[in-house]
Scaffold this motif. Structure first.
Motif, PDB file in Angstrom:
ATOM      1  N   TYR A   1       0.667  -1.764  -0.197  1.00 41.08           N
ATOM      2  CA  TYR A   1       0.703   0.312  -0.168  1.00 41.08           C
ATOM      3  C   TYR A   1       0.804   1.103  -0.073  1.00 41.08           C
ATOM      4  CZ  TYR A   1      -4.154  -3.231   1.666  1.00 41.08           C
ATOM      5  OH  TYR A   1      -4.682  -4.643   1.768  1.00 41.08           O
ATOM      6  N   TRP A   2       2.096   0.966  -0.113  1.00 39.98           N
ATOM      7  CA  TRP A   2       3.302   2.446   0.064  1.00 39.98           C
ATOM      8  C   TRP A   2       3.172   3.196  -0.944  1.00 39.98           C
ATOM      9  CZ3 TRP A   2       4.484   4.593   4.654  1.00 39.98           C
ATOM     10  CH2 TRP A   2       4.974   5.189   5.184  1.00 39.98           C
ATOM     11  N   ARG A   3       3.585   4.709  -0.703  1.00 38.69           N
ATOM     12  CA  ARG A   3       2.986   5.470  -1.515  1.00 38.69           C
ATOM     13  C   ARG A   3       4.478   6.531  -1.361  1.00 38.69           C
ATOM     14  NH1 ARG A   3      -2.604   6.881  -2.795  1.00 38.69           N
ATOM     15  NH2 ARG A   3      -1.746   9.096  -1.651  1.00 38.69           N
ATOM     16  N   ASP A   4       5.057   7.177  -1.744  1.00 37.00           N
ATOM     17  CA  ASP A   4       5.831   8.320  -1.691  1.00 37.00           C
ATOM     18  C   ASP A   4       5.438   9.378  -1.385  1.00 37.00           C
ATOM     19  OD1 ASP A   4       8.156   6.462  -2.184  1.00 37.00           O
ATOM     20  OD2 ASP A   4       8.134   7.460  -4.481  1.00 37.00           O
ATOM     21  N   ASP A   5       3.868   9.780  -1.221  1.00 32.54           N
ATOM     22  CA  ASP A   5       3.698  11.026  -0.540  1.00 32.54           C
ATOM     23  C   ASP A   5       2.560  10.547   0.758  1.00 32.54           C
ATOM     24  OD1 ASP A   5       1.598   8.958  -1.773  1.00 32.54           O
ATOM     25  OD2 ASP A   5      -0.148  10.677  -1.953  1.00 32.54           O
ATOM     26  N   LEU A   6       3.002   9.337   0.866  1.00 29.76           N
ATOM     27  CA  LEU A   6       2.664   8.993   2.742  1.00 29.76           C
ATOM     28  C   LEU A   6       3.517   9.693   3.940  1.00 29.76           C
ATOM     29  CD1 LEU A   6       0.999   5.267   2.137  1.00 29.76           C
ATOM     30  CD2 LEU A   6       0.215   7.374   2.232  1.00 29.76           C
ATOM     31  N   VAL A   7       2.545  10.349   4.712  1.00 27.25           N
ATOM     32  CA  VAL A   7       3.501  11.245   5.774  1.00 27.25           C
ATOM     33  C   VAL A   7       2.695  10.393   6.954  1.00 27.25           C
ATOM     34  CG1 VAL A   7       3.187  12.901   7.390  1.00 27.25           C
ATOM     35  CG2 VAL A   7       3.327  13.534   4.948  1.00 27.25           C
ATOM     36  N   THR A   8       3.724   9.786   7.321  1.00 26.72           N
ATOM     37  CA  THR A   8       3.594   9.387   9.480  1.00 26.72           C
ATOM     38  C   THR A   8       3.543   9.726  10.530  1.00 26.72           C
ATOM     39  OG1 THR A   8       4.223   6.702   7.726  1.00 26.72           O
ATOM     40  CG2 THR A   8       4.848   6.670  10.877  1.00 26.72           C
ATOM     41  N   PHE A   9       2.102   9.422  10.968  1.00 27.19           N
ATOM     42  CA  PHE A   9       2.587  10.745  12.410  1.00 27.19           C
ATOM     43  C   PHE A   9       2.798   9.568  13.716  1.00 27.19           C
ATOM     44  CE2 PHE A   9       0.397  13.295   9.890  1.00 27.19           C
ATOM     45  CZ  PHE A   9       0.314  14.837  10.068  1.00 27.19           C
ATOM     46  N   ILE A  10       3.514   9.767  14.356  1.00 27.72           N
ATOM     47  CA  ILE A  10       3.739   8.740  16.042  1.00 27.72           C
ATOM     48  C   ILE A  10       3.754   9.405  16.903  1.00 27.72           C
ATOM     49  CG2 ILE A  10       5.745   7.684  16.534  1.00 27.72           C
ATOM     50  CD1 ILE A  10       7.183   7.645  13.820  1.00 27.72           C
ATOM     51  N   ILE A  11       2.649   9.261  16.984  1.00 30.40           N
ATOM     52  CA  ILE A  11       1.537   9.629  18.613  1.00 30.40           C
ATOM     53  C   ILE A  11       0.705   9.106  20.049  1.00 30.40           C
ATOM     54  CG2 ILE A  11      -0.580   9.758  18.989  1.00 30.40           C
ATOM     55  CD1 ILE A  11      -1.294   9.975  15.463  1.00 30.40           C
ATOM     56  N   GLY A  12       1.769   9.230  21.051  1.00 32.69           N
ATOM     57  CA  GLY A  12       1.756   8.946  22.211  1.00 32.69           C
ATOM     58  C   GLY A  12       0.762   7.601  22.506  1.00 32.69           C
ATOM     59  N   CYS A  13       1.080   6.600  23.593  1.00 34.22           N
ATOM     60  CA  CYS A  13       0.599   5.782  23.549  1.00 34.22           C
ATOM     61  C   CYS A  13       0.699   5.814  25.055  1.00 34.22           C
ATOM     62  CB  CYS A  13       0.461   3.919  23.150  1.00 34.22           C
ATOM     63  SG  CYS A  13       0.065   2.895  23.949  1.00 34.22           S
ATOM     64  N   SER A  14      -0.251   4.917  25.526  1.00 39.17           N
ATOM     65  CA  SER A  14      -1.072   4.500  26.966  1.00 39.17           C
ATOM     66  C   SER A  14      -0.593   3.667  27.485  1.00 39.17           C
ATOM     67  CB  SER A  14      -2.449   5.561  27.782  1.00 39.17           C
ATOM     68  OG  SER A  14      -3.428   4.545  27.189  1.00 39.17           O
ATOM     69  N   PHE A  15      -0.193   2.535  26.670  1.00 40.00           N
ATOM     70  CA  PHE A  15       0.828   1.970  27.574  1.00 40.00           C
ATOM     71  C   PHE A  15       2.316   2.271  27.685  1.00 40.00           C
ATOM     72  CE2 PHE A  15      -1.218  -1.785  23.970  1.00 40.00           C
ATOM     73  CZ  PHE A  15      -2.323  -1.635  24.750  1.00 40.00           C
ATOM     74  N   THR A  16       2.852   3.197  27.396  1.00 39.61           N
ATOM     75  CA  THR A  16       4.179   3.978  28.233  1.00 39.61           C
ATOM     76  C   THR A  16       4.054   4.109  29.304  1.00 39.61           C
ATOM     77  OG1 THR A  16       4.027   5.065  25.483  1.00 39.61           O
ATOM     78  CG2 THR A  16       5.186   5.972  27.247  1.00 39.61           C
ATOM     79  N   PHE A  17       2.641   3.755  29.778  1.00 42.10           N
ATOM     80  CA  PHE A  17       2.946   4.929  31.567  1.00 42.10           C
ATOM     81  C   PHE A  17       2.365   3.477  32.160  1.00 42.10           C
ATOM     82  CE2 PHE A  17      -1.509   7.000  30.212  1.00 42.10           C
ATOM     83  CZ  PHE A  17      -2.364   5.450  30.454  1.00 42.10           C
ATOM     84  N   GLU A  18       2.447   2.662  31.762  1.00 41.15           N
ATOM     85  CA  GLU A  18       1.823   1.138  32.297  1.00 41.15           C
ATOM     86  C   GLU A  18       2.823   0.539  33.300  1.00 41.15           C
ATOM     87  OE1 GLU A  18      -2.379  -0.266  29.294  1.00 41.15           O
ATOM     88  OE2 GLU A  18      -0.174  -1.275  29.131  1.00 41.15           O
ATOM     89  N   ASN A  19       3.664   0.791  32.753  1.00 35.72           N
ATOM     90  CA  ASN A  19       5.268  -0.306  33.456  1.00 35.72           C
ATOM     91  C   ASN A  19       5.310   1.269  34.668  1.00 35.72           C
ATOM     92  OD1 ASN A  19       7.337  -1.524  33.600  1.00 35.72           O
ATOM     93  ND2 ASN A  19       8.691   0.034  33.943  1.00 35.72           N
ATOM     94  N   ALA A  20       4.563   2.451  34.496  1.00 33.46           N
ATOM     95  CA  ALA A  20       4.321   3.299  36.151  1.00 33.46           C
ATOM     96  C   ALA A  20       4.086   2.583  37.031  1.00 33.46           C
ATOM     97  CB  ALA A  20       4.699   4.582  36.061  1.00 33.46           C
ATOM     98  N   LEU A  21       1.978   2.345  36.208  1.00 30.62           N
ATOM     99  CA  LEU A  21       1.382   1.618  37.181  1.00 30.62           C
ATOM    100  C   LEU A  21       1.800  -0.008  37.518  1.00 30.62           C
ATOM    101  CD1 LEU A  21      -1.763   2.103  34.601  1.00 30.62           C
ATOM    102  CD2 LEU A  21      -1.099   3.918  36.541  1.00 30.62           C
ATOM    103  N   LEU A  22       2.456  -0.118  37.595  1.00 25.59           N
ATOM    104  CA  LEU A  22       2.871  -1.533  37.779  1.00 25.59           C
ATOM    105  C   LEU A  22       3.566  -1.577  38.357  1.00 25.59           C
ATOM    106  CD1 LEU A  22       3.124  -3.867  34.113  1.00 25.59           C
ATOM    107  CD2 LEU A  22       1.374  -4.046  36.080  1.00 25.59           C
ATOM    108  N   GLU A  23       5.103  -0.853  38.531  1.00 21.58           N
ATOM    109  CA  GLU A  23       6.225  -0.277  39.355  1.00 21.58           C
ATOM    110  C   GLU A  23       5.421   0.562  40.927  1.00 21.58           C
ATOM    111  OE1 GLU A  23       8.298   1.805  37.593  1.00 21.58           O
ATOM    112  OE2 GLU A  23       9.725   0.049  36.867  1.00 21.58           O
ATOM    113  N   ALA A  24       4.079   0.654  41.151  1.00 20.20           N
ATOM    114  CA  ALA A  24       3.281   1.047  41.991  1.00 20.20           C
ATOM    115  C   ALA A  24       2.310   0.634  42.780  1.00 20.20           C
ATOM    116  CB  ALA A  24       2.858   2.455  41.830  1.00 20.20           C
ATOM    117  N   ASP A  25       2.298  -0.670  41.931  1.00 20.06           N
ATOM    118  CA  ASP A  25       2.134  -1.960  42.327  1.00 20.06           C
ATOM    119  C   ASP A  25       0.126  -1.896  42.542  1.00 20.06           C
ATOM    120  OD1 ASP A  25       3.463  -3.820  43.594  1.00 20.06           O
ATOM    121  OD2 ASP A  25       3.370  -2.830  45.502  1.00 20.06           O
TER     122      ASP A  25
END
Length: 262
Positions: A105-129
């Protein structure tokens, strides 16, 4: 039983996805940031960027790849077309395929946005039990389309999507405190308690992902979700757009701690 991949490097995780592993990424490469994707033609990219700027809670941008670029600093040596476990391809707002490789599906005009995800803070939740139900129950995180409207931008408009993690009532304040320190990955919850106030009629029937058991004494806690741009794509109906399959994230080389504020 699902293999424990919590200790592997992001590079190894992306390699496994490139080789064909398909599974939700929560808990994989623990300690490294995960990200949502939104890939659109260049002619729509400004509207998506403006939509994200106007709705930073569900759409916190971590990085953008130029038109046609397939790699960048957040996935050094990787390939955005192959290194996510599963994608969703949209044509005129309709999901038409869920491939594990979007090279065709790839084309040379495609722009990719990389957007923050809440999985990122799950480790902090687990570390706090604090519990993270979808990880302990071995399912994808439940996500819901709400009746809350995002601020539109040009041709892009749509509803807020939220993810949900049940928390013991006496630990909700801890969950708020911990996640508020990660504003680049959705930050503090947007709602606590009654799902009907968000227009969610049945919490056991998420729009994306899987339902989780909510034990007695737990409250549903809702965070803004990076699937929001895909809901906007479905409403706005561009000819072509590509996202990650909900819960199947890009695992980046950035550490969770890079997005932690004092």
């Amino acid at each position: 039983m699902t293999e424990d991949l919590s200790g592997i490097s992001p590079q190894r995780a992306r390699e496994l996805f490139r080789e064909g592993l398909v599974r939700p990424t929560a808990g994989i490469s623990r300690g490294f940031a995960q990200a949502n994707l939104m890939i659109v033609p260049k002619e729509l990219a400004f509207d998506v960027l403006l939509f994200a700027q106007r709705n930073p809670k569900p759409c916190p941008i971590l990085g953008v790849l130029d038109a046609g670029e397939t790699s960048g600093p957040l996935l050094a040596g990787g390939d955005i077309r192959t290194d996510v476990p599963q994608y969703v391809v949209y044509e005129n707002g309709v999901p038409v395929a869920r491939p594990t490789d979007i090279t065709e599906y790839w084309r040379d005009d495609l722009v990719t946005f990389i957007i923050g995800c809440s999985f990122t803070f799950e480790n902090a939740l687990l570390e706090a039990d604090l519990p993270v139900a979808h990880i302990s129950q071995g399912v994808n995180v439940p996500m819901y389309q709400t009746n809350v409207r995002c601020d539109p931008a040009g041709r892009v408009s749509g509803p807020l999507v939220v993810s949900m993690r049940p928390m013991p009532a006496n630990q909700v304040a801890d969950a708020v405190r911990i996640t508020s320190r990660y504003p680049a990955v959705h930050g503090a919850p947007v709602h606590i308690g009654n799902p009907e106030e968000l227009g969610i009629k049945d919490i056991n029937r998420p729009d994306f992902g899987d339902a989780v058991e909510i034990p007695d004494g737990h409250l549903p806690v809702f965070w803004a979700c990076g699937v929001t741009p895909q809901a906007a794509i479905m409403e706005s109906k561009p000819a072509l757009a590509i996202g990650h399959a909900p819960g199947h994230m890009l695992i980046t080389d950035a550490k969770d701690s890079q997005y932690l504020v004092p």
